[in-house]
Scaffold this active site. Sequence first.
Site, PDB file in Angstrom:
ATOM      1  N   CYS A   1     -10.986   4.766   1.758  1.00 44.71           N
ATOM      2  CA  CYS A   1     -10.931   4.424   0.328  1.00 44.71           C
ATOM      3  C   CYS A   1      -9.540   4.714  -0.234  1.00 44.71           C
ATOM      4  CB  CYS A   1     -11.942   5.246  -0.478  1.00 44.71           C
ATOM      5  SG  CYS A   1     -13.548   5.456   0.285  1.00 44.71           S
ATOM      6  N   ASP A   2      -8.941   5.836   0.159  1.00 47.47           N
ATOM      7  CA  ASP A   2      -7.751   6.329  -0.549  1.00 47.47           C
ATOM      8  C   ASP A   2      -6.472   6.389   0.284  1.00 47.47           C
ATOM      9  OD1 ASP A   2      -9.390   6.695  -2.769  1.00 47.47           O
ATOM     10  OD2 ASP A   2      -9.963   8.707  -2.132  1.00 47.47           O
TER      11      ASP A   2
ATOM     12  N   CYS B   1     -12.413  10.479   1.640  1.00 42.57           N
ATOM     13  CA  CYS B   1     -12.593   9.140   2.212  1.00 42.57           C
ATOM     14  C   CYS B   1     -11.233   8.489   2.482  1.00 42.57           C
ATOM     15  CB  CYS B   1     -13.429   8.275   1.268  1.00 42.57           C
ATOM     16  SG  CYS B   1     -13.641   6.597   1.865  1.00 42.57           S
TER      17      CYS B   1
END
Length: 333
Positions: free
Chosen positions: A139-140, A136
């Site tokens: 997300c990261d 992701c």
Amino acid sequence: MAETRETRVLIIGSGPAGYTAGVYASRAMLNPILVQGIEPGGQLTTTTEVENWPGDTEVQGPDLMVRMEAHAKAMGTEIIGDIITDLDLTKRPFTAKGDSGTTYIADAVILATGARAKWLGLPSEEKFKGFGVSACATCDGFFYRGQEIVVIGGGNTAVEEALFLTNFASKVTLVHRRDELRAEKILIDRLMKNPKIEPMWFHELEEVVGTENPLGVEAVRLRHSKTGEITEIPAKGVFVAIGHAPANELVKDVLETHMGGYVVTKPDSTETSIPGVFAAGDLTDHKYRQAVTSAGMGCMAALEAERFLAEQGEGETSLPLGYGAEVANSAAE
Ligand code: FAD
Ligand code: NAP
């Protein structure tokens, strides 16, 4: 204390399919309960710009899903933060058990559990998951400012992730096992024009290489798909974007599946092999897997659930005038 909730329609999943089913089932006065699962809002919460949702030239995925949730709620859907861990479809009313301890009893069930990211299954991928290996980018990605990153895959997700990661990374290498991407043309065009992205054709991830203490990624070892030759390139982050598999765990032993686990529905319908159980969205769609098609199927599932319940004599139908007649006409053709 363990609670029991009864409902005409239980919707499992909170992606575009689930929330759209909520809007339609609510407007049919079925007072649906929607259980959100571990990822409230579904897959679109893991992306940034969505450019193909009709009516919005550009919308952020998480914002769109917040709006869909608010829409379903405003229409009357009861939205519950729980995860269904067990589903008994052997008899009606159907019974679902929630992780919270709540039991849900429903006359009809709409399955909208979507899909989840696939992994390559390498031991080194597993070892560094959460420590440099991710599925992701939204997300990261932030953790890799100024670093070199590798993205694995050749579909829309891989290309979008690679483009997004250029916001942070000094360089993004897109590793694909062929020399042709299956992503949309507009995305390929953007990828090819981005000076920070270098495609590496005919390569597959062989191993993620890193440090033990602290656990962290330093490089990837890549294998040439044709010659088998191994190349090592530096990378602090590895984003695996090789597609998604249907989240069928609740039903894979009781409903027919095909094409790698997608739930089979009747042609032009969301009906499954069990009367009263409907499936919508990516869970059942191996072909299109788009937000708009998932939402469309969520609508179909709610309309079909309403008709099913009306036919069972458990409620009045409020299908729009002419809906039944149209179906009868086409059946007569
Ligand atoms: P999902 O969105 O997958 O949602 C599934 C839901 O089910 C989740 O809420 C989950 O919590 C819930 N659930 C699962 N198991 C359980 C359980 N046991 N109990 C309760 N709930 C459960 N499509 C586009 O049209 N445009 C785009 O720009 C686009 N970009 C994308 C970018 C990325 C990175 C990804 C991964 C996908 C993208 N897609 C895009 C595809 C799109 O996100 C999907 O087609 C769509 O979200 C599918 O909707 P769905 O409702 O079927 O399921
Ligand atoms: P996808 O379209 O199935 O593509 C998966 C990619 O990963 C393919 O290029 C595939 O290679 C590669 N791959 C699969 N297994 C692999 C393995 N073991 N090793 C190496 N490479 C492997 O998946 P996706 O990109 O996640 O897209 C899923 C769905 O969501 C699609 O329908 C897509 O259109 C949709 N989506 C839409 C948008 C958008 O509209 N903007 C954005 C994201 C996703 P091959 O090509 O060689 O098979």
